[in-house]
Design a protein around this motif. Structure first.
Motif, PDB file in Angstrom:
ATOM      1  N   ALA A 281       1.016  -1.176   0.136  1.00 12.99           N
ATOM      2  CA  ALA A 281       0.139   0.318  -0.282  1.00 12.99           C
ATOM      3  C   ALA A 281       0.736   1.347  -0.024  1.00 12.99           C
ATOM      4  O   ALA A 281       1.150   2.474  -0.412  1.00 12.99           O
ATOM      5  N   VAL A 282       2.044   0.843   0.949  1.00  9.85           N
ATOM      6  CA  VAL A 282       2.989   2.286   0.618  1.00  9.85           C
ATOM      7  C   VAL A 282       3.225   2.053  -0.476  1.00  9.85           C
ATOM      8  O   VAL A 282       4.055   3.748  -1.567  1.00  9.85           O
ATOM      9  N   ALA A 283       3.820   1.562  -1.297  1.00 10.39           N
ATOM     10  CA  ALA A 283       4.799   1.117  -2.217  1.00 10.39           C
ATOM     11  C   ALA A 283       3.954   2.018  -3.165  1.00 10.39           C
ATOM     12  O   ALA A 283       4.172   2.742  -4.071  1.00 10.39           O
ATOM     13  N   ARG A 284       2.327   1.618  -3.139  1.00  9.32           N
ATOM     14  CA  ARG A 284       1.549   2.424  -4.612  1.00  9.32           C
ATOM     15  C   ARG A 284       1.116   3.753  -4.039  1.00  9.32           C
ATOM     16  O   ARG A 284       1.079   4.692  -5.114  1.00  9.32           O
ATOM     17  N   LEU A 285       1.418   3.826  -2.729  1.00 13.57           N
ATOM     18  CA  LEU A 285       0.969   5.321  -2.756  1.00 13.57           C
ATOM     19  C   LEU A 285       1.969   6.154  -3.230  1.00 13.57           C
ATOM     20  O   LEU A 285       2.271   7.581  -3.277  1.00 13.57           O
ATOM     21  N   LEU A 286       3.459   5.493  -3.123  1.00 17.61           N
ATOM     22  CA  LEU A 286       5.129   6.426  -3.847  1.00 17.61           C
ATOM     23  C   LEU A 286       4.510   6.544  -4.828  1.00 17.61           C
ATOM     24  O   LEU A 286       5.043   7.374  -5.767  1.00 17.61           O
ATOM     25  N   GLU A 287       4.075   5.433  -5.794  1.00 17.88           N
ATOM     26  CA  GLU A 287       3.984   5.502  -7.011  1.00 17.88           C
ATOM     27  C   GLU A 287       3.333   6.635  -7.407  1.00 17.88           C
ATOM     28  O   GLU A 287       3.130   7.340  -8.067  1.00 17.88           O
ATOM     29  N   VAL A 288       2.240   6.793  -6.826  1.00 24.99           N
ATOM     30  CA  VAL A 288       1.018   7.824  -7.505  1.00 24.99           C
ATOM     31  C   VAL A 288       1.322   9.033  -6.838  1.00 24.99           C
ATOM     32  O   VAL A 288       0.299   9.994  -7.654  1.00 24.99           O
ATOM     33  N   THR A 289       2.054   9.184  -6.065  1.00 19.98           N
ATOM     34  CA  THR A 289       2.553  10.326  -5.433  1.00 19.98           C
ATOM     35  C   THR A 289       4.381  10.959  -6.295  1.00 19.98           C
ATOM     36  O   THR A 289       4.038  11.982  -6.100  1.00 19.98           O
ATOM     37  N   GLY A 290       4.235  10.038  -7.377  1.00 22.74           N
ATOM     38  CA  GLY A 290       5.365  10.283  -7.971  1.00 22.74           C
ATOM     39  C   GLY A 290       6.964  10.097  -7.455  1.00 22.74           C
ATOM     40  O   GLY A 290       8.163  10.656  -7.222  1.00 22.74           O
ATOM     41  N   LEU A 291       7.115  10.203  -5.496  1.00 21.38           N
ATOM     42  CA  LEU A 291       7.969   9.895  -5.018  1.00 21.38           C
ATOM     43  C   LEU A 291       8.471   8.498  -5.217  1.00 21.38           C
ATOM     44  O   LEU A 291       9.766   8.229  -5.175  1.00 21.38           O
ATOM     45  N   ALA A 292       7.752   7.360  -5.712  1.00 22.33           N
ATOM     46  CA  ALA A 292       9.001   6.073  -5.830  1.00 22.33           C
ATOM     47  C   ALA A 292      10.257   6.751  -6.298  1.00 22.33           C
ATOM     48  O   ALA A 292      11.022   6.216  -5.640  1.00 22.33           O
ATOM     49  N   ALA A 293       9.883   7.535  -7.457  1.00 24.29           N
ATOM     50  CA  ALA A 293      11.516   8.260  -8.175  1.00 24.29           C
ATOM     51  C   ALA A 293      12.080   8.507  -7.909  1.00 24.29           C
ATOM     52  O   ALA A 293      13.146   8.424  -7.867  1.00 24.29           O
ATOM     53  N   ALA A 294      11.570   9.667  -6.258  1.00 20.11           N
ATOM     54  CA  ALA A 294      13.229   9.770  -5.631  1.00 20.11           C
ATOM     55  C   ALA A 294      13.587   9.405  -4.929  1.00 20.11           C
ATOM     56  O   ALA A 294      15.113   9.497  -4.661  1.00 20.11           O
ATOM     57  N   PHE A 295      13.210   7.843  -4.583  1.00 19.32           N
ATOM     58  CA  PHE A 295      14.246   6.957  -3.510  1.00 19.32           C
ATOM     59  C   PHE A 295      14.505   5.715  -4.620  1.00 19.32           C
ATOM     60  O   PHE A 295      15.565   5.482  -4.034  1.00 19.32           O
ATOM     61  N   VAL A 296      13.580   5.709  -6.291  1.00 20.51           N
ATOM     62  CA  VAL A 296      14.249   4.402  -6.498  1.00 20.51           C
ATOM     63  C   VAL A 296      15.858   4.223  -6.954  1.00 20.51           C
ATOM     64  O   VAL A 296      16.472   4.074  -6.751  1.00 20.51           O
ATOM     65  N   GLY A 297      16.422   5.743  -6.498  1.00 23.54           N
ATOM     66  CA  GLY A 297      17.539   5.719  -6.976  1.00 23.54           C
ATOM     67  C   GLY A 297      18.574   6.093  -6.133  1.00 23.54           C
ATOM     68  O   GLY A 297      20.276   5.938  -6.397  1.00 23.54           O
ATOM     69  N   ASP A 298      18.390   5.845  -4.483  1.00 28.92           N
ATOM     70  CA  ASP A 298      18.596   4.993  -3.918  1.00 28.92           C
ATOM     71  C   ASP A 298      19.314   3.912  -3.486  1.00 28.92           C
ATOM     72  O   ASP A 298      19.821   3.759  -2.816  1.00 28.92           O
ATOM     73  N   GLY A 299      18.396   3.573  -4.089  1.00 32.40           N
ATOM     74  CA  GLY A 299      18.876   1.676  -4.703  1.00 32.40           C
ATOM     75  C   GLY A 299      18.199   0.453  -3.659  1.00 32.40           C
ATOM     76  O   GLY A 299      18.295  -0.109  -3.233  1.00 32.40           O
ATOM     77  N   ASN A 300      17.210   1.221  -3.660  1.00 34.54           N
ATOM     78  CA  ASN A 300      16.036   0.217  -2.819  1.00 34.54           C
ATOM     79  C   ASN A 300      15.274  -0.458  -3.358  1.00 34.54           C
ATOM     80  O   ASN A 300      15.050  -0.389  -4.575  1.00 34.54           O
ATOM     81  N   ARG A 301      14.639  -1.542  -3.042  1.00 34.41           N
ATOM     82  CA  ARG A 301      13.574  -2.398  -3.167  1.00 34.41           C
ATOM     83  C   ARG A 301      14.023  -3.225  -4.782  1.00 34.41           C
ATOM     84  O   ARG A 301      15.227  -2.709  -5.643  1.00 34.41           O
TER      85      ARG A 301
END
Lengths: 578, 106
Positions: B86-106
């Protein structure tokens, strides 16, 4: 390119804000001034006066104490009366035995004479009676014989009798003995002393026995501690009268006669007369507890009364204090509640003042919008919507949401709203307007992130361009379908400088674009997609309704009754035939 | 009931902030303080363990952004760990997933 957006600022000074669609929570209740005083008055009226209550308790307790003391005393008195009567009867029984002892030598002497006849009558009598002559027994005894109606002395022993032998008194006494089956007894004075004279006759043989006993000078007799008299004062009277003259024996001073206080009396047959026994208790006869019980009850009752009065008084005082405190707390709570409501109302009015009051008049568009504050807490959120007429058939719209709550959020909201509006009026595309904005917001500075859906549309062609800074995608409602427009999600404003991609599509005539903030779809513990699907389903039955009804329906069906988050909803229907 | 937030610092410079329950406007300050402590104590790799999170609102998302920004200022990395769907989906919807992807998680 002139802006046709209605500036909300023009409406602010007069505060003619349209009534909120849903007013929840405090509102502008006038402070409840009269209530606390009325409350206090009623408390005062209801509360008992502690002094009066204490007096009441004291009265009841004292009455109970008096009643129980009186009852215990009555029981004790009754027991004492009964015990005195029982002991007096015992005394009478002892006296009856003693009288038998007195009578026995006299009847024995007569029996002896009847058996022996006239032979040796004198010596036999003396021999018998010698055993009964002494200080504590008879002092004088004599035997007489009546023949042919004449009395003649036969023998005598002991001291001279008080009644002169052969005197008229003695003869009269002896004569009377013949008319009695038992002995005859009389008190006889001798000087300042008294003796008791006993006469017993045997009519068959004609013999008469005469004997005298001493009575001590003061007529007092000590009582053995173990005798039946040990607990009693007593007075023995010869005959039925209780006069000093007829007094036989007592254990008290003559001056304290007759016995007073609690007394009992009985009579014992004594020859031709009776002995009257009068007793009074020397001490308490029953169990000592019975005597002390009334006093114990009295003292205990008084102590309990004291304690009850004290505790009752304190209890009522404390209760009064508590009631007063409750009234004060209620009063304060109501004041705080009123202030809270006022403050909240002020925030909501500020929020509304920042929202468009009138939507731009674009003939091809039907526009409806609502903002609803959260029901909980005084803080309002930073949700907003905006419709901007750009002239030449173009229009722009924004639905945005500032994270957090409170005046700070509203300030960031105003900043975002007017910044975006400026860029859009300048002709920037949604993506460019957001990109420029993203450089002007920093969560590290103002503490908030802002999501926003920005659109620019052509009212003539129905073409819409959308870009999103992390905002939930809008729902496109047509007669046959409800689908979310796929808008690439860019970074929220405040998260850092970013670029945005836009999406472009053309509305079909009569289609409605529904923009909203997350409060409409988000539920704790639930995936946001579930909430989005619920919105799409909810809008199915109203897909052809007027936009006002669509917005109201969405809020009515989806807003939780205890929503803490605020909600903004904006519906734009493109209807070129209008 | 478990604590809302706990931190664990290791010798290799990594620091794990574990959050449980609801991250919202009422709890977000506590979360921020814990993460700041990690950075202040010299952590170069901050791991945010979201395994126990049941709900996160926009204030919570804002906190994630702030922690990321703070870490960047200090040259530290931020990694999201055990992100619930649910949190991952929320990060996607809010465009924030991209902000953390660069940090090498998931």
């Amino acid at each position: 390119m002139a802006s046709t957006e209605t500036r909300p600022g023009t409406n602010v000074p007069t505060m003619r804000v349209p009534a909120p669609p849903e007013r929840t929570g405090g509102g502008t209740r006038p402070p409840a001034e009269p209530e606390p005083s009325a409350l206090n008055a009623s408390h005062r009226h209801r509360a008992r006066n502690p002094r009066r209550a204490a007096a009441l308790i004291a009265t009841v307790c004292l009455l109970l104490t008096a009643a129980s003391t009186w009852a215990a005393a009555r029981v004790d008195q009754g027991a004492e009366d009964r015990l005195l009567q029982v002991q007096t009867k015992q005394v009478a029984a002892v006296l009856s035995t003693a009288i038998l002892v007195i009578q026995q030598p006299l009847s024995t002497a007569l029996d002896v004479q009847r058996v022996s006849g006239s032979t040796g009558e004198g010596p036999a009598f003396k021999q018998l009676m010698a055993r009964y002559i002494g200080d504590d027994q008879f002092v004088s005894a004599s035997l007489w014989r009546r023949t042919d109606g004449r009395l003649a002395p036969v023998a005598s022993i002991g001291v001279a009798p008080a009644l002169p032998r052969g005197g008229a008194a003695a003869r009269s006494l002896v004569s009377s003995a013949f008319s009695h089956k038992t002995f005859v007894v009389r008190a006889v004075d001798i000087g300042d002393r008294q003796r008791l004279a006993f006469v017993m006759a045997d009519p068959a043989s004609g013999y008469v026995v005469y004997a005298e006993r001493s009575i001590s000078a003061n007529r007092r007799s000590r009582v053995d501690s173990d005798s039946a008299f040990s607990d009693l004062h007593y007075a023995l009277y010869l005959g039925p009268e209780r006069t000093l003259k007829s007094l036989s024996t007592t254990d008290v001073a003559l001056s304290s006669l007759p016995l007073s206080g609690r007394t009992a009396s009985t009579t014992v047959p004594f020859g031709d007369t009776v002995l009257t026994v009068v007793t009074s208790p020397r001490r308490h006869l029953g169990a000592s507890l019975g005597q002390r019980l009334p006093l114990i009850l009295l003292i205990g009752g008084l102590l309990l009364t004291l304690i009850a009065v004290r505790s009752g008084y304190q209890l009522i005082r404390r209760r009064q204090d508590a009631e007063n405190d409750t009234a004060t707390i209620t009063d304060l709570y109501e004041r705080v509640d009123a202030l809270f409501g006022e403050q909240r109302d002020l925030f909501v009015r500020l929020q509304r003042a920042l929202l468009p009051q009138v939507n731009p008049d674009i003939p091809e568009l039907e526009i409806a919008s609502q903002y609803v504050a959260g029901t909980q807490g005084v803080d309002i959120g930073g949700d907003w919507y905006s419709i901007i007429g750009l002239g030449e058939d173009h229009f722009a719209f924004v639905v945005g949401d500032v994270s957090g709550r409170g005046v700070d959020s509203v300030a960031v909201m105003a900043h975002a709203r007017f910044t975006l509006r400026a860029y859009l009026i300048d002709g920037d595309s949604p993506a460019l307007a957001l990109e420029k904005c993203s450089r002007q917001f920093d969560i590290s500075v103002d503490g908030h992130i802002t999501t926003a859906l920005v659109g620019v549309g052509n009212a003539r062609t129905g073409e819409i361009t959308l870009a999103s800074a992390g905002h939930p995608t809008p729902l496109l409602i047509t007669a046959g379908a409800r689908e979310f427009v796929q808008v690439p999600a860019g970074l929220p404003l405040g998260a850092g400088a970013a670029t945005y991609r836009s999406t472009r599509f053309t509305m079909t005539p009569g289609a409605t674009l529904l923009g909203f903030t997350d409060g409409l779809v988000e539920r704790r513990g639930e995936d946001i997609d579930v909430g989005m699907q619920r919105l799409a389903d909810t809008m199915t039955p109203v897909s052809a309704s007027p936009v006002e009804e669509m917005v109201s329906h969405a809020l009515r069906k989806l807003r939780p009754p205890t929503a803490s988050d605020d909600i903004a909803v904006l519906a734009i229907r493109w209807d070129p035939k209008r | 009931m478990a604590e809302f937030v706990s931190t664990e610092t290791r010798d290799d410079g990594s620091c794990t902030v574990s959050v449980t329950g609801e991250v919202d406007i009422a709890t977000v300050d506590e979360f921020l303080d814990a993460a700041s402590c990690c950075l202040d104590s010299g952590g170069t790799n901050v791991v945010i363990d979201l395994g126990g999170v049941t709900f996160i609102d926009s204030s919570g998302l804002g906190a994630l952004v702030r922690i990321r920004n703070l870490a960047r200022e200090r040259g530290a990395d931020v990694t999201l760990d055990r992100v619930p769907d649910a949190v991952a989906r929320l990060l996607e919807v809010t465009g924030l997933a991209a902000a953390f992807v660069g940090d090498g998680n998931r």
